[in-house]
Design a protein around this motif. Structure first.
Motif, short mmCIF file in Angstrom:
data_model
loop_
_atom_site.label_atom_id
_atom_site.label_comp_id
_atom_site.label_asym_id
_atom_site.label_seq_id
_atom_site.Cartn_x
_atom_site.Cartn_y
_atom_site.Cartn_z
N HIS A 130 1.18 -1.13 -0.06
CA HIS A 130 -0.19 0.31 0.19
C HIS A 130 0.78 1.70 -0.06
O HIS A 130 0.82 2.42 -0.30
N GLN A 131 1.58 1.37 0.76
CA GLN A 131 2.64 2.17 1.34
C GLN A 131 3.64 2.81 0.02
O GLN A 131 3.86 4.24 -0.91
N LYS A 132 4.15 1.67 -0.99
CA LYS A 132 5.40 1.68 -1.86
C LYS A 132 4.72 1.87 -3.30
O LYS A 132 5.32 2.79 -3.91
N ASN A 133 3.21 1.21 -3.05
CA ASN A 133 2.92 0.63 -4.90
C ASN A 133 1.51 1.41 -5.04
O ASN A 133 1.20 1.48 -6.45
N LEU A 134 1.04 2.29 -3.93
CA LEU A 134 -0.57 2.40 -4.23
C LEU A 134 -0.38 4.48 -4.39
O LEU A 134 0.07 4.37 -2.94
#
Length: 477
Positions: free
Chosen positions: A339-343
């Motif tokens: 959630h934090q890195k990709n979206l």
């Protein structure tokens, strides 16, 4: 060994002790958890005689275990998707030939008064056959034929109670697709009150189902009124299409009028052109892209999220309900790190979610509250974040209306997997009155939707209360 005790910190639903003498020929721990044992004790303590399904039926069978050759017409063929609690839906069935139905009749032949019980996938939904129309069933449905110890409707009601469902759930097999075997169905225990008590229970539940149906009809009538109200407030006179003759369905278009490489006849039907002209006559429209801060879809980690039990709540097409709300009853999660890195699609209050592909393409709902501090979406959904010049309830109501949804359906592409692209969504035509008018419309529609939701809740709760009272009647007397 008799003095051995579990730690007080042990979860009694996961760690417990059972004596060897208490085993009933089964060794899976789930079978002996408190919820199932307590339910069996309640059944055994009923003032009424307890019989197994085997003892109160003359037949317990299921449908064919082989997929038949389907036809465009013929004898209706029922599967688990056609059976609900106390209802068999014959409107969307497959068909088989009379010859194949004749062959399947030798296994079991559904008859007026028999009970259908779902046994694969969505288990434990029972409904009485209340028609003489011939049909056949698949392996996912069991057929129970009551004997003279009880009425068909009473058996249906008893099978739909929680005390029966707990028995199904206790013995169901299959790690992926639940499968309730016939041998286990035959062992299900049913309290058998006198015939006059059975009749009272049937009358009570008939009234509860009718009350539920009446409230749901009232709710649907309220929701149906939104279209007329919205058209009236927008000043749009859009005649309903009633002529479905061959002549009315044949038309011509110049090549210069063909847009976007679309050559499918559906796209150019007069109803779309008429509606667009109606919008223009009453002040025109703007494209949806002019109202959006963001239009993005999300994603999920490679391998899916089926085994992830916590993390960031992830919404997909199954969470966008037909009533315009988000259904979180079947939560899915993605890892916090993903959630934090990709979206970049963390949801906020008043965001709209639009299903972009799959069987429910075009469904739309609003985020009205945050179930978790952080929520996100998967690849099957568009997140639409709006600018300040549009009321989110107004836009939701317009896109959910029959004429807003008509635009969406016009643009859906794909013969087998339907889908909406960003370009298509951005180009949807939206009538946009002043914000004060939008707020007025949104307030009125919200009131209508709240009234409808209240009726739907009352309908559901009334039926559940009746079931609870019946269960008390047959378990405690």
């Amino acid at each position: 060994m008799n003095n051995f005790q579990l730690s007080e910190q042990a979860d009694p639903n996961k760690i417990f002790l059972t004596k060897f003498s208490e085993l009933e020929g089964r060794f899976e721990p789930k079978f002996y958890t408190d919820i199932y044992v307590d339910n069996e004790n309640k059944l055994n303590n009923s003032k009424y005689k307890i019989n197994s399904i085997q003892e109160v039926t003359s037949l317990v069978s299921d449908g064919t275990h082989f997929t038949p050759k389907y036809k465009d017409s013929g004898i209706k063929f029922i599967s688990v998707k056609n059976v609900r609690k106390s209802e068999i839906n014959f409107s969307n069935t497959k068909y088989i030939s009379k010859k194949e139905a004749d062959k399947l009749d030798s296994r079991c032949k559904p008859t007026y008064g028999d009970i259908l019980l779902t046994k694969v996938g969505s288990i434990g939904r029972a409904a009485t056959i209340c028609t003489d129309e011939r049909f056949q069933i698949f392996v996912s449905v069991a057929l129970l034929r009551p004997n003279n110890k009880l009425s068909s409707k009473y058996l249906e009601i008893a099978l739909n109670l929680n005390c029966s469902y707990l028995q199904y759930d206790r013995v169901v097999k299959g790690s992926g697709v639940p499968d309730l075997h016939l041998e286990d169905i035959r062992k299900i225990k049913i309290p058998i009150p006198p015939k006059n008590i059975q009749a009272d229970i049937v009358a009570k539940m008939d009234k509860a189902y009718q009350d539920k149906k009446d409230k749901e009809t009232q709710a649907q009538n309220l929701l149906n009124s939104i279209d007329d109200y919205l058209l009236d407030e927008l000043g749009i006179d859009f005649p309903k299409q009633t002529d479905n003759s061959l002549k009315a369905r044949i038309f011509t278009k110049k090549l210069s009028e063909v847009v976007g490489g679309r050559f499918d006849a559906e796209y150019y039907q007069n109803k779309y052109i008429d509606f667009e002209n109606s919008l223009i006559e009453k002040g025109g429209y703007i494209f949806l892209k002019e109202l959006l801060q963001m239009l993005e879809s999300g994603s999920r980690p490679t391998g899916g999220v089926g085994n992830i039990e916590s993390g960031i709540l992830s919404f997909g097409g199954t969470h966008v309900s037909s009533d315009g709300y988000i259904d979180t009853s079947k939560s899915k999660y993605i890892p916090i790190e993903y959630h934090q890195k990709n979206l970049t699609t963390t949801t906020k209050i008043n965001d709209l979610l639009l299903v972009k592909d799959g069987a429910t393409t075009g469904k739309i709902a609003i985020i009205q509250k945050l179930e978790h501090e952080s929520q996100n979406i998967n690849e099957h959904v568009f997140l639409m974040r709006l600018k300040n010049n549009v009321n989110p309830i107004y836009l939701l109501s317009y896109l959910k209306s029959s004429f807003g949804n008509m635009q969406i359906k016009r643009e859906i592409t794909g013969a087998t997997v339907t889908g909406l692209t960003k370009d298509v969504v951005n180009s949807l035509k939206i009538p946009l009155p002043p914000i004060e008018k939008q707020n007025q419309i949104a307030k009125r529609i919200s009131k209508i939707r709240d009234q409808a939701k209240q009726l739907q809740t009352e309908a559901k709760n009334g039926l559940e209360q009746a079931k609870h009272e019946v269960e008390i009647m047959i378990l405690k007397g």
